[in-house]
Design an enzyme around this catalytic site. Structure first.
Site, PDB file in Angstrom:
ATOM      1  N   TYR A 259     -10.654  -2.278  -2.720  1.00  0.00           N
ATOM      2  CA  TYR A 259     -10.698  -2.257  -4.196  1.00  0.00           C
ATOM      3  C   TYR A 259     -11.386  -3.524  -4.738  1.00  0.00           C
ATOM      4  CZ  TYR A 259      -8.615  -1.652  -8.928  1.00  0.00           C
ATOM      5  OH  TYR A 259      -8.398  -1.493 -10.277  1.00  0.00           O
TER       6      TYR A 259
ATOM      7  N   GLY B 164     -11.163   5.151 -11.566  1.00  0.00           N
ATOM      8  CA  GLY B 164     -10.907   4.265 -10.428  1.00  0.00           C
ATOM      9  C   GLY B 164      -9.647   4.677  -9.701  1.00  0.00           C
TER      10      GLY B 164
ATOM     11  N   ARG C  95      -6.210   9.832 -18.589  1.00  0.00           N
ATOM     12  CA  ARG C  95      -4.943   9.181 -18.206  1.00  0.00           C
ATOM     13  C   ARG C  95      -5.126   7.670 -18.220  1.00  0.00           C
ATOM     14  NH1 ARG C  95      -2.507  10.225 -13.040  1.00  0.00           N
ATOM     15  NH2 ARG C  95      -4.530  10.572 -12.086  1.00  0.00           N
TER      16      ARG C  95
ATOM     17  N   LYS D 185     -14.768  -3.528  -6.940  1.00  0.00           N
ATOM     18  CA  LYS D 185     -14.733  -4.041  -8.311  1.00  0.00           C
ATOM     19  C   LYS D 185     -15.648  -5.253  -8.485  1.00  0.00           C
ATOM     20  CE  LYS D 185     -11.873  -1.093 -10.242  1.00  0.00           C
ATOM     21  NZ  LYS D 185     -12.246  -0.289 -11.414  1.00  0.00           N
TER      22      LYS D 185
HETATM   23  N1  CAA Z   1       1.156 -10.183  -4.593  1.00  0.00           N
HETATM   24  C1  CAA Z   1       1.997 -10.958  -3.875  1.00  0.00           C
HETATM   25  N2  CAA Z   1       2.457 -10.606  -2.663  1.00  0.00           N
HETATM   26  C2  CAA Z   1       2.063  -9.430  -2.154  1.00  0.00           C
HETATM   27  C3  CAA Z   1       1.182  -8.579  -2.836  1.00  0.00           C
HETATM   28  C4  CAA Z   1       0.741  -8.996  -4.116  1.00  0.00           C
HETATM   29  N3  CAA Z   1      -0.077  -8.239  -4.848  1.00  0.00           N
HETATM   30  N4  CAA Z   1       0.975  -7.485  -2.071  1.00  0.00           N
HETATM   31  C5  CAA Z   1       1.681  -7.656  -0.952  1.00  0.00           C
HETATM   32  N5  CAA Z   1       2.368  -8.820  -0.996  1.00  0.00           N
HETATM   33  C6  CAA Z   1       3.261  -9.377   0.015  1.00  0.00           C
HETATM   34  C7  CAA Z   1       4.586  -8.608   0.076  1.00  0.00           C
HETATM   35  O1  CAA Z   1       5.501  -9.084  -0.904  1.00  0.00           O
HETATM   36  C8  CAA Z   1       5.024  -8.917   1.485  1.00  0.00           C
HETATM   37  O2  CAA Z   1       5.575 -10.227   1.525  1.00  0.00           O
HETATM   38  P1  CAA Z   1       6.865 -10.531   2.441  1.00  0.00           P
HETATM   39  O3  CAA Z   1       6.451 -10.216   3.853  1.00  0.00           O
HETATM   40  O4  CAA Z   1       7.110 -11.972   2.184  1.00  0.00           O
HETATM   41  O5  CAA Z   1       7.934  -9.612   1.946  1.00  0.00           O
HETATM   42  C9  CAA Z   1       3.723  -8.961   2.264  1.00  0.00           C
HETATM   43  O6  CAA Z   1       2.686  -9.172   1.295  1.00  0.00           O
HETATM   44  C10 CAA Z   1       3.441  -7.654   2.990  1.00  0.00           C
HETATM   45  O7  CAA Z   1       3.565  -6.591   2.054  1.00  0.00           O
HETATM   46  P2  CAA Z   1       4.395  -5.259   2.358  1.00  0.00           P
HETATM   47  O8  CAA Z   1       5.666  -5.574   3.094  1.00  0.00           O
HETATM   48  O9  CAA Z   1       4.503  -4.501   1.081  1.00  0.00           O
HETATM   49  O10 CAA Z   1       3.413  -4.569   3.397  1.00  0.00           O
HETATM   50  P3  CAA Z   1       3.075  -3.058   3.507  1.00  0.00           P
HETATM   51  O11 CAA Z   1       2.120  -2.936   4.648  1.00  0.00           O
HETATM   52  O12 CAA Z   1       4.336  -2.247   3.510  1.00  0.00           O
HETATM   53  O13 CAA Z   1       2.328  -2.715   2.131  1.00  0.00           O
HETATM   54  C11 CAA Z   1       0.679  -2.966   0.419  1.00  0.00           C
HETATM   55  C12 CAA Z   1       1.140  -3.406   1.799  1.00  0.00           C
HETATM   56  C13 CAA Z   1       0.389  -1.458   0.430  1.00  0.00           C
HETATM   57  C14 CAA Z   1      -0.608  -3.734   0.159  1.00  0.00           C
HETATM   58  C15 CAA Z   1       1.772  -3.245  -0.633  1.00  0.00           C
HETATM   59  O14 CAA Z   1       2.275  -4.561  -0.466  1.00  0.00           O
HETATM   60  C16 CAA Z   1       1.216  -3.159  -2.025  1.00  0.00           C
HETATM   61  O15 CAA Z   1       1.052  -2.079  -2.560  1.00  0.00           O
HETATM   62  N6  CAA Z   1       0.893  -4.321  -2.639  1.00  0.00           N
HETATM   63  C17 CAA Z   1       0.338  -4.407  -3.947  1.00  0.00           C
HETATM   64  C18 CAA Z   1      -1.131  -4.664  -3.859  1.00  0.00           C
HETATM   65  C19 CAA Z   1      -1.645  -4.833  -5.287  1.00  0.00           C
HETATM   66  O16 CAA Z   1      -1.454  -5.875  -5.876  1.00  0.00           O
HETATM   67  N7  CAA Z   1      -2.278  -3.785  -5.821  1.00  0.00           N
HETATM   68  C20 CAA Z   1      -2.699  -3.816  -7.177  1.00  0.00           C
HETATM   69  C21 CAA Z   1      -2.586  -2.400  -7.714  1.00  0.00           C
HETATM   70  S1  CAA Z   1      -2.893  -2.345  -9.472  1.00  0.00           S
HETATM   71  C22 CAA Z   1      -4.555  -2.398  -9.603  1.00  0.00           C
HETATM   72  O17 CAA Z   1      -5.285  -2.396  -8.676  1.00  0.00           O
HETATM   73  C23 CAA Z   1      -5.085  -2.450 -10.996  1.00  0.00           C
HETATM   74  C24 CAA Z   1      -5.907  -3.656 -11.217  1.00  0.00           C
HETATM   75  O18 CAA Z   1      -7.127  -3.583 -11.283  1.00  0.00           O
HETATM   76  C25 CAA Z   1      -5.225  -4.939 -11.451  1.00  0.00           C
END
Ligand code: CAA
Length: 240
Positions: free
Chosen positions: A147, A84, A12, A151
Site C-alpha cells: 500500500y 483503493g 462508500r 500510494k
Molecule cells: N502501528 C503500530 N504498530 C503496529 C502497526 C501499526 N500500524 N501494525 C502492526 N503493529 C505491531 C502490532 O501491534 C504488533 O506489535 P506487538 O508484537 O508488540 O504486539 C506487531 O506490529 C505485529 O503485528 P500483529 O501481531 O498484528 O501481526 P499480524 O501478522 O497478526 O498482523 C497486520 C499484521 C495485518 C499488518 C496487522 O498488524 C495490521 O492490520 N496492522 C495495521 C496496519 C495499518 O496500519 N494499516 C493501515 C490501514 S488504514 C489505511 O491504509 C488508510 C490510510 O491510508 C491511512
C-alpha cells in the site's frame, strides 16, 4: 453549465463523501464502484448520485465505464481517483497476490482511469485530476509495504502528469489523508488502531468530509494555479 465529475470508489467511505460534496457544490457526479451493489444502490437512493460498476484495475473496463458515464452525463472534466484497497500483511508474510492486487487498484488504477480521459481534457483545455494518496505513501507504514509503495507511486504520477497537463489547462494534484474514520481504518486491529490515534496530535481520526472539502477546493476553477501539489490532511500526524 455544471461540470461533470467522476469519483472512483465513490459510493462508500471517503469516496461517498467526495461524491456528495461535489454534488452539493453543483457538479454532475458519477460514482464508480467495484463490486458492492447493495451499498451502491443505497448510496444512489439516498443521494440521487448515479453509480456505475467496473473495476479500475482493468483498463478495458475503465474505457467502457467512462464511455457509459460520458453518454449519460457528458465529458468528464473532473476525475477523482479515490478507489483503493488494503491487503495488509507484514512483508515476510505478504503474498505476491496481495502485492499485485494493491498495485493494480491503487496505482495502475490511476493510469487506467486517467489515460482514457486525458485526450479529451487536453482538447477541451480544461481538466482536474485529483488522486487520493495517503499519509502512508509519504511516511511508509509497517504491514503495508504494498500500500505504501502504491500510494507513494500516486504522488510520483501526480508530479509527472502535472507538468504535462499544465499547458493544456489541466491540473493534477494528490491529497494525502491521514487516518480517517472509515471501514478501512476500523478494520485495523483495535490495539493497533488505538496506538495510531495516540500518534495523531489533534487526538482523533479525521472525518471523510474533511477530505471531501479538499477535493472540492482543488476541483474548482479558482484552483487553476495549484498543480503537482500534495495536500496533506492528517491531524498533524506527519509533516512533509
Ligand atoms: N502501528 C503500530 N504498530 C503496529 C502497526 C501499526 N500500524 N501494525 C502492526 N503493529 C505491531 C502490532 O501491534 C504488533 O506489535 P506487538 O508484537 O508488540 O504486539 C506487531 O506490529 C505485529 O503485528 P500483529 O501481531 O498484528 O501481526 P499480524 O501478522 O497478526 O498482523 C497486520 C499484521 C495485518 C499488518 C496487522 O498488524 C495490521 O492490520 N496492522 C495495521 C496496519 C495499518 O496500519 N494499516 C493501515 C490501514 S488504514 C489505511 O491504509 C488508510 C490510510 O491510508 C491511512
Amino acid at each position: 453549465m455544471s461540470r461533470v465529475a467522476l469519483v472512483t470508489g465513490g459510493t462508500r467511505g471517503i469516496g461517498a463523501a467526495i461524491s456528495q460534496a461535489l454534488h452539493a457544490a453543483g457538479y454532475k457526479v458519477a460514482a464508480n464502484y467495484a463490486g458492492n451493489d447493495e451499498a451502491a444502490a443505497k448510496f444512489t437512493a439516498e443521494t440521487g448520485v448515479p453509480a456505475y460498476r467496473w473495476s479500475v484495475a482493468e483498463y478495458e473496463a475503465c474505457v467502457e465505464g467512462i464511455a457509459r458515464v460520458e453518454a449519460d452525463l457528458g465529458p468528464v472534466e473532473v476525475l477523482v481517483n479515490n478507489a483503493g484497497i488494503t491487503r495488509d500483511a507484514m512483508f515476510h508474510k505478504m503474498t505476491p497476490q496481495q502485492w499485485r492486487e494493491v498495485m493494480d487498484t491503487n496505482l495502475t488504477g490511476l493510469f487506467n482511469m486517467t489515460h482514457p480521459l486525458w485526450p479529451g481534457m487536453r482538447e477541451r483545455k480544461f481538466g482536474r485530476v485529483i488522486s487520493i494518496s495517503s499519509i502512508n505513501g509519504q511516511k511508509g507504514q509497517m504491514g503495508q509495504a504494498n500500500y505504501s509503495a502504491a500510494k507513494a507511486g500516486d504522488i510520483g504520477f501526480t508530479k509527472a502528469l502535472a507538468q504535462e497537463g499544465a499547458k493544456a489547462g489541466i491540473t493534477v494534484n494528490a491529497i494525502c489523508p491521514g487516518y480517517i474514520a472509515t471501514e478501512m481504518v476500523m478494520a485495523v486491529p483495535e490495539k493497533v488502531r488505538e496506538s495510531i490515534i495516540a500518534q495523531i496530535p489533534v487526538g482523533r481520526l479525521g472525518e471523510p468530509e474533511e477530505v471531501a472539502r479538499c477535493v472540492v477546493f482543488l476541483a474548482s476553477d479558482e484552483a487553476g494555479f495549484i498543480t503537482g501539489s500534495t495536500l496533506t490532511a492528517n491531524g498533524g500526524q506527519y509533516f512533509v
